[in-house]
Design an enzyme around this catalytic site. Structure first.
Site, mmCIF file in Angstrom:
data_model
loop_
_atom_site.group_PDB
_atom_site.id
_atom_site.type_symbol
_atom_site.label_atom_id
_atom_site.label_comp_id
_atom_site.label_asym_id
_atom_site.label_seq_id
_atom_site.Cartn_x
_atom_site.Cartn_y
_atom_site.Cartn_z
ATOM 1 N N LYS A 114 -64.630 7.665 29.646
ATOM 2 C CA LYS A 114 -66.060 7.966 29.771
ATOM 3 C C LYS A 114 -66.876 6.676 29.610
ATOM 4 O O LYS A 114 -67.762 6.386 30.380
ATOM 5 C CB LYS A 114 -66.435 8.997 28.708
ATOM 6 C CG LYS A 114 -67.838 9.492 28.776
ATOM 7 C CD LYS A 114 -68.065 10.584 27.745
ATOM 8 C CE LYS A 114 -69.547 10.803 27.543
ATOM 9 N NZ LYS A 114 -69.850 11.775 26.506
ATOM 10 N N GLU A 140 -57.778 0.931 23.966
ATOM 11 C CA GLU A 140 -56.456 1.395 24.399
ATOM 12 C C GLU A 140 -56.395 1.510 25.920
ATOM 13 O O GLU A 140 -55.470 1.018 26.569
ATOM 14 C CB GLU A 140 -56.153 2.780 23.785
ATOM 15 C CG GLU A 140 -55.928 2.784 22.293
ATOM 16 C CD GLU A 140 -57.211 3.009 21.491
ATOM 17 O OE1 GLU A 140 -58.319 2.726 22.010
ATOM 18 O OE2 GLU A 140 -57.100 3.458 20.342
ATOM 19 N N GLY A 178 -66.399 13.899 25.370
ATOM 20 C CA GLY A 178 -65.017 13.525 25.694
ATOM 21 C C GLY A 178 -64.031 14.658 25.480
ATOM 22 O O GLY A 178 -63.220 14.977 26.354
ATOM 23 N N ARG A 179 -64.111 15.304 24.324
ATOM 24 C CA ARG A 179 -63.116 16.340 24.004
ATOM 25 C C ARG A 179 -63.374 17.658 24.738
ATOM 26 O O ARG A 179 -62.622 18.621 24.552
ATOM 27 C CB ARG A 179 -63.023 16.530 22.492
ATOM 28 C CG ARG A 179 -64.343 16.782 21.788
ATOM 29 C CD ARG A 179 -64.205 16.609 20.277
ATOM 30 N NE ARG A 179 -65.482 16.715 19.586
ATOM 31 C CZ ARG A 179 -66.325 15.715 19.394
ATOM 32 N NH1 ARG A 179 -66.038 14.511 19.862
ATOM 33 N NH2 ARG A 179 -67.447 15.888 18.733
ATOM 34 N N GLU A 181 -62.382 16.677 15.409
ATOM 35 C CA GLU A 181 -63.376 15.645 15.723
ATOM 36 C C GLU A 181 -64.773 16.285 15.739
ATOM 37 O O GLU A 181 -65.766 15.632 15.425
ATOM 38 C CB GLU A 181 -63.058 14.984 17.072
ATOM 39 C CG GLU A 181 -63.760 13.646 17.282
ATOM 40 C CD GLU A 181 -63.186 12.836 18.450
ATOM 41 O OE1 GLU A 181 -62.295 12.000 18.229
ATOM 42 O OE2 GLU A 181 -63.630 13.034 19.589
ATOM 43 N N HIS A 229 -38.251 28.067 12.935
ATOM 44 C CA HIS A 229 -37.085 27.381 12.364
ATOM 45 C C HIS A 229 -37.476 26.041 11.757
ATOM 46 O O HIS A 229 -36.623 25.210 11.465
ATOM 47 C CB HIS A 229 -36.027 27.177 13.458
ATOM 48 C CG HIS A 229 -35.548 28.464 14.036
ATOM 49 N ND1 HIS A 229 -34.482 29.166 13.530
ATOM 50 C CD2 HIS A 229 -36.043 29.223 15.051
ATOM 51 C CE1 HIS A 229 -34.313 30.286 14.217
ATOM 52 N NE2 HIS A 229 -35.257 30.342 15.157
ATOM 53 N N LYS A 243 -62.258 1.511 14.271
ATOM 54 C CA LYS A 243 -62.258 0.711 15.513
ATOM 55 C C LYS A 243 -62.861 -0.667 15.233
ATOM 56 O O LYS A 243 -62.345 -1.690 15.683
ATOM 57 C CB LYS A 243 -63.107 1.390 16.585
ATOM 58 C CG LYS A 243 -62.487 2.583 17.259
ATOM 59 C CD LYS A 243 -63.379 3.008 18.435
ATOM 60 C CE LYS A 243 -63.112 4.410 18.887
ATOM 61 N NZ LYS A 243 -64.074 4.914 19.853
HETATM 62 O O1 F6P Z 1 -61.803 8.500 19.572
HETATM 63 C C1 F6P Z 1 -63.123 8.634 19.896
HETATM 64 C C2 F6P Z 1 -63.374 8.908 21.336
HETATM 65 O O2 F6P Z 1 -64.689 8.538 21.589
HETATM 66 C C3 F6P Z 1 -63.143 10.348 21.746
HETATM 67 O O3 F6P Z 1 -64.187 11.184 21.419
HETATM 68 C C4 F6P Z 1 -62.944 10.199 23.211
HETATM 69 O O4 F6P Z 1 -62.388 11.350 23.745
HETATM 70 C C5 F6P Z 1 -62.029 9.000 23.234
HETATM 71 O O5 F6P Z 1 -62.525 8.167 22.209
HETATM 72 C C6 F6P Z 1 -61.937 8.260 24.538
HETATM 73 O O6 F6P Z 1 -63.157 7.733 24.950
HETATM 74 P P1 F6P Z 1 -63.380 7.206 26.416
HETATM 75 O O7 F6P Z 1 -63.222 8.351 27.357
HETATM 76 O O8 F6P Z 1 -64.763 6.653 26.427
HETATM 77 O O9 F6P Z 1 -62.356 6.130 26.691
#
Ligand code: F6P
Length: 539
Positions: A209, A215, A269-270, A355, A386, A506
């Site tokens: 987003k 990452e 995002g979620r 979250e 199990h 972060k």
């Molecule tokens: O971990 C925080 C967060 O902002 C989440 O809410 C989101 O889903 C994720 O990082 C990834 O963010 P982006 O889509 O901006 O890479």
């Protein structure tokens, strides 16, 4: 209009619930069932292909009545209206919360700042549809003219968990494309995936987003470098597409502007798998199945918006969860799906629920003195039976659990399906009834062993029995939990749609990263200094 801001613990219904709790906390569900032959029917909601039985909970009709009053006392009805109509209920980020608009019909009108967002939503849907068809039919080809065989979704959090869970859940409906998900900044993750890829036939979907997430950008860069070992810069346009709100950053990365699938800041995002973030779902199962997923979610939206609270599935589930969290002091909730397809479902819900509702400041900015977000965990049945069921049955903790099952299997192996379903039904029965000392004795157990074989029972469960796992029923199920999150956030008087809690770690990580290349170590606590030194000396 902002969300109402009512301290739930100051409402009349909360007071009633507190007094009532003292009276009913030790009641045995087994006895409640014996006293009222209609109990199961009274606490069951049948809606479309969903059958929710919430009778195996430590509630009476009076409890239910007070919980429903609580929903009215915190103005839940108005809150639902505010969310669906595009008001900026994500106040701390100044945004509307409109994942529901992504699955609304084309004729709907949903305005943000006076502009109807639906035409834009459908424009992107058409782009997803056309792109999906070209890739699936093999019309869109890689740089050497071969059709695509592999899709790699690169993203993390909401840009990974939703699509990954859904692609896994809809494996039965999958086409010939092999889909991988790369999320972790752990380089071994991306390298293990790269190992299985042919650059000529792989399409990369970079989902972020913000397009600033460490990452995702690191993984995308690593993949791009690997790709350029065999292909040239101009080939990137054929093999890389992006989903983002940050169009400039995507262009800077080198992705062709035609290959950008936009999203909007009113999609959290979620809650974003319904947007172009779901592109890899559409690619994996085809656009029509993807559209059915959205249609299912839309049906749940309508149910949530219009159904009376007493038969409103997300409202009822949210209220029951509040009852255990805030009165019984239960800390966690287990989600047990009796379907291997839903292997990643609890993991996915962990982000959505924790979250969103892991907050300790209320909507007035005051620190709160009551419990909020539940811990969410779970694994599919029967495997989990199990693994950790021992603790649910005989441990000291109260763990309310949702049992999700499907009446029909997809491959139609009735023998397996009967065994699976017998376990599904048996577990909630066992959790309800337990096993008395007399029953253990009657089994001829030796005296010294008797106490170890007694089950207290009275462990609460909801049973969510669904006809069949289809894209549509999955859409309904996901949306059901999304709305449960909202119900609970409204009651707890917190902002469910920001996530400032993920920022601190972060920031510190980027500071520490810079220190790896410096000779001196900056001020940290002694433990972190030692660990940092240890890494620098040994890496
Ligand atoms: O971990 C925080 C967060 O902002 C989440 O809410 C989101 O889903 C994720 O990082 C990834 O963010 P982006 O889509 O901006 O890479």
């Amino acid at each position: 209009m902002a969300l109402p801001s009512v301290n739930p613990t100051k409402t009349t219904s909360w007071e009633k619930l507190k007094t009532h709790f003292e009276e009913v906390q030790s009641l045995k569900m087994k006895e409640l069932f014996a006293q009222d032959p209609e109990r199961a029917n009274k606490f069951t909601i049948k809606w479309e292909d969903f059958y929710l039985d919430f009778s195996k909970n430590r509630i009476t009709e009076e409890t239910f009545k007070y919980l429903l009053e609580l929903a009215y006392d915190v103005n839940l009805k108005e809150a639902i209206e505010s969310q669906f109509s595009g008001e900026k209920i994500n106040e701390t980020e100044g945004r509307a919360v409109l994942h529901s608009a992504l699955r609304a019909p084309e004729s709907a009108v949903v305005e943000v700042d006076g502009v109807n967002v639906i035409p834009e939503v459908y424009k992107v849907k058409r782009k997803i549809e056309a792109f999906t068809n070209e890739v699936v039919n093999g019309e869109r080809k890689g740089y050497t003219g071969k059709p695509f065989t592999h899709i790699v979704n690169v993203g993390i959090g909401g840009s990974d968990l939703g699509p990954a869970m859904v692609v896994d859940a809809l494996e039965y409906y999958k086409n010939h494309l092999t889909t991988y998900f790369v999320s972790n900044v752990d380089g071994d993750h991306v390298n293990e995936v790269i190992k299985k890829l042919d650059p000529e036939t792989t399409l990369f979907v970079i989902v972020s987003k913000t397009f600033t997430t460490q990452e995702t950008i690191s993984n995308a860069n690593t993949i791009k470098s690997w790709f350029l070992e065999s292909a040239s810069e101009t080939d990137i346009a054929r093999h890389f597409v992006a989903v983002s709100t940050n169009l400039d950053a995507v262009s800077n990365f080198g992705i062709d502007s035609n290959n950008i699938f936009p999203m909007w800041d009113w999609v959290g995002g979620r809650f974003s798998l319904w947007s172009a973030v779901g592109l890899s779902i559409s690619l994996a199962v085809g656009y029509d199945n993807y559209a059915c997923l959205l249609e299912g979610a839309h049906k749940m939206d309508e149910h949530f918006k219009t159904e009376d609270f007493k038969s409103n599935i997300p409202v009822v589930l949210g209220l029951i969860s509040i009852w255990y969290n805030n009165f019984f002091n239960a800390e966690s909730e287990a989600i047990i799906a009796y379907s291997q397809y839903l292997n990643q479902f609890a993991t996915y819900l962990q982000q959505g629920i924790m979250e969103s509702n892991g907050k300790s400041v209320d909507r007035n900015g005051d620190v709160i003195d009551y419990q909020t977000g539940t811990l969410i965990w779970g694994e599919p049945g029967t495997n989990s039976q199990h693994a950790f069921f021992q603790l649910i049955h005989q441990g000291t903790k109260l763990i309310p659990a949702d049992f999700i099952g499907f009446v029909k299997s997809l491959h139609g192996n009735q023998d397996h399906q009967d065994k699976l379903t017998s376990n599904f039904l048996a577990q909630t029965e066992a959790l309800l009834n337990g096993k008395t000392e007399a029953e253990v004795v009657a089994e001829g157990t030796s005296e010294a062993i008797i106490p170890f074989k007694v089950f207290q029972g009275n462990k609460p469960t909801n049973t969510i029995f669904i006809q069949k796992l289809t894209p549509e029923s999955l859409g309904k199920l996901i949306a059901m939990y999304e709305h449960k999150i909202f119900v609970q956030g409204v009651i707890w008087n917190i902002f469910s749609y920001d996530q400032f809690g993920v920022e601190l770690g972060k920031q510190l990580a980027s500071k520490i990263l810079q220190e790896f290349n410096k000779t001196s170590i900056e001020a940290h606590d002694a433990s972190t200094v030692n660990l940092l030194k240890y890494y620098k000396e040994n890496s």
